[in-house]
Design a protein around this motif. Structure first.
Motif, short mmCIF file in Angstrom:
data_model
loop_
_atom_site.label_atom_id
_atom_site.label_comp_id
_atom_site.label_asym_id
_atom_site.label_seq_id
_atom_site.Cartn_x
_atom_site.Cartn_y
_atom_site.Cartn_z
N PRO A 1 34.57 51.24 44.67
CA PRO A 1 35.17 49.95 44.31
C PRO A 1 35.95 49.98 43.00
O PRO A 1 36.96 49.28 42.88
CB PRO A 1 33.96 49.00 44.23
N SER B 1 39.88 48.89 42.62
CA SER B 1 40.32 47.85 41.69
C SER B 1 41.37 48.38 40.72
O SER B 1 42.35 47.70 40.40
CB SER B 1 39.12 47.29 40.92
N GLN C 1 44.78 48.84 42.47
CA GLN C 1 45.45 47.55 42.62
C GLN C 1 46.07 47.11 41.30
O GLN C 1 47.22 46.66 41.25
CB GLN C 1 44.47 46.50 43.11
N GLN D 1 40.14 43.62 35.94
CA GLN D 1 40.21 43.64 37.40
C GLN D 1 38.95 44.28 37.99
O GLN D 1 38.41 43.83 39.00
CB GLN D 1 41.45 44.41 37.85
N GLU D 2 38.48 45.33 37.33
CA GLU D 2 37.27 46.03 37.79
C GLU D 2 36.07 45.09 37.80
O GLU D 2 35.34 45.02 38.80
CB GLU D 2 37.01 47.21 36.86
N TYR E 1 36.42 42.55 40.62
CA TYR E 1 36.30 43.17 41.94
C TYR E 1 34.85 43.50 42.26
O TYR E 1 34.38 43.33 43.40
CB TYR E 1 37.17 44.43 41.99
N ASP F 1 32.31 40.99 43.98
CA ASP F 1 32.29 40.86 45.45
C ASP F 1 32.16 42.19 46.16
O ASP F 1 31.87 42.23 47.36
CB ASP F 1 33.56 40.15 45.93
N HIS F 2 32.42 43.30 45.44
CA HIS F 2 32.34 44.64 46.03
C HIS F 2 31.53 45.53 45.09
O HIS F 2 32.08 46.44 44.46
CB HIS F 2 33.73 45.22 46.24
#
Length: 206
Positions: A18, A22, A25, A76-77, A80, A83-84
Motif C-alpha cells: 500500500p 500511495s 499515485q 498521501q501514504e 491511503y 483504508d488500505h
C-alpha cells in the motif's frame, strides 16, 4: 526489564504494497518524474529516515522540490493506509495484548508523523501502546529518539524489537538490548537475541 519498545515496518507489519501504491499515485500527480516504486524497493528502504529515503528515491532533485514531493508522499501514504492498511505479521495482535498485561509497551520508528497512529488504529491497539515517538517528531537519529522516549517515560531497562542493522546500531547508541526479528526486512548477523516469529516474545518474557 521495565518496558518493550517496538519498531513498526518489518517488525509489526508489512505495508510495502500500500505504501508503494500511495507513493506512485503521489509522484504521478505531483511531479514529472518517470518513476515507479515497488514493494521490493521499499523493503530495502524501510528503517531509514524519511529524509534518507527521499535522497535515495529523488537524487539530483532540488532540495525545495524534493521536500515538497516528500511531504506530499508522506501525507498521501497516511491517508491511503487508513483504508488500505498493511498486513500485521502472524501473532502480532494477540502477542501485544498478552505482553501488555505485564509490561508497558511503546513504539519508536523512523517514520513520519501520523504513521504510528495509523498502524495502531489499524490493529485496534490504542489501549495497549502506552507511548510512541518517531523521526517526524524528533528529527534526530533513532538512537536519540529512543533515549527521548525512555526519558519521558522514566524507562531504565527496556528492550527494543526491530529488524534491521540500523535498529541494532540505534540500540547500541541508546544503551539498551536489541532483539532481532528474523522474519523482517533486514539482516543483523551479530544479533545475540532473535525471534523467528513475533509470538516468540511470549516465551521470552511471559
Amino acid at each position: 526489564m521495565d518496558g518493550i519498545i517496538f519498531d513498526i515496518d518489518g517488525t509489526l507489519w508489512d505495508s510495502t504494497d500500500p505504501v508503494a501504491a500511495s507513493w506512485n499515485q503521489a509522484i504521478r500527480e505531483n511531479s514529472s518524474l518517470d518513476l515507479t516504486i515497488d514493494a521490493g524497493t521499499l523493503s530495502g528502504l524501510f528503517g531509514k529516515t524519511m529524509t534518507e529515503i527521499g535522497n535515495i528515491l529523488f537524487p539530483g532533485m532540488p532540495e525545495e522540490e524534493k521536500e515538497r514531493l516528500l511531504t506530499i508522499c508522506m501525507e498521501q501514504e497516511n491517508l491511503y493506509l487508513e483504508d488500505h492498511p498493511g498486513i500485521f505479521y502472524n501473532g502480532v495482535i494477540e502477542t501485544i495484548k498478552k505482553l501488555a498485561e505485564k509490561y508497558p509497551l511503546f513504539i519508536v520508528s523512523n517514520c513520519q508523523c501520523g504513521y504510528i497512529e495509523v498502524t495502531v488504529r489499524s490493529g485496534g491497539l490504542e489501549s495497549y501502546i502506552r507511548d510512541h515517538l518517531c523521526f517526524g517528531e524528533t528529527q534526530v537519529p533513532k538512537g536519540q529518539t529512543l533515549r527521548m522516549l525512555m526519558d519521558r517515560n522514566g524507562l531504565k531497562d527496556p528492550v527494543y524489537v526491530g529488524d534491521t542493522q540500523g535498529d541494532a546500531d540505534a540500540c547500541r547508541e541508546a544503551g539498551i538490548p536489541f532483539i532481532f526479528a528474523e522474519y523482517g526486512f533486514g539482516d543483523v548477523p551479530d544479533a545475540e537475541r532473535r525471534i523467528r516469529s513475533f509470538s516468540d516474545l511470549c516465551g521470552m518474557f511471559l
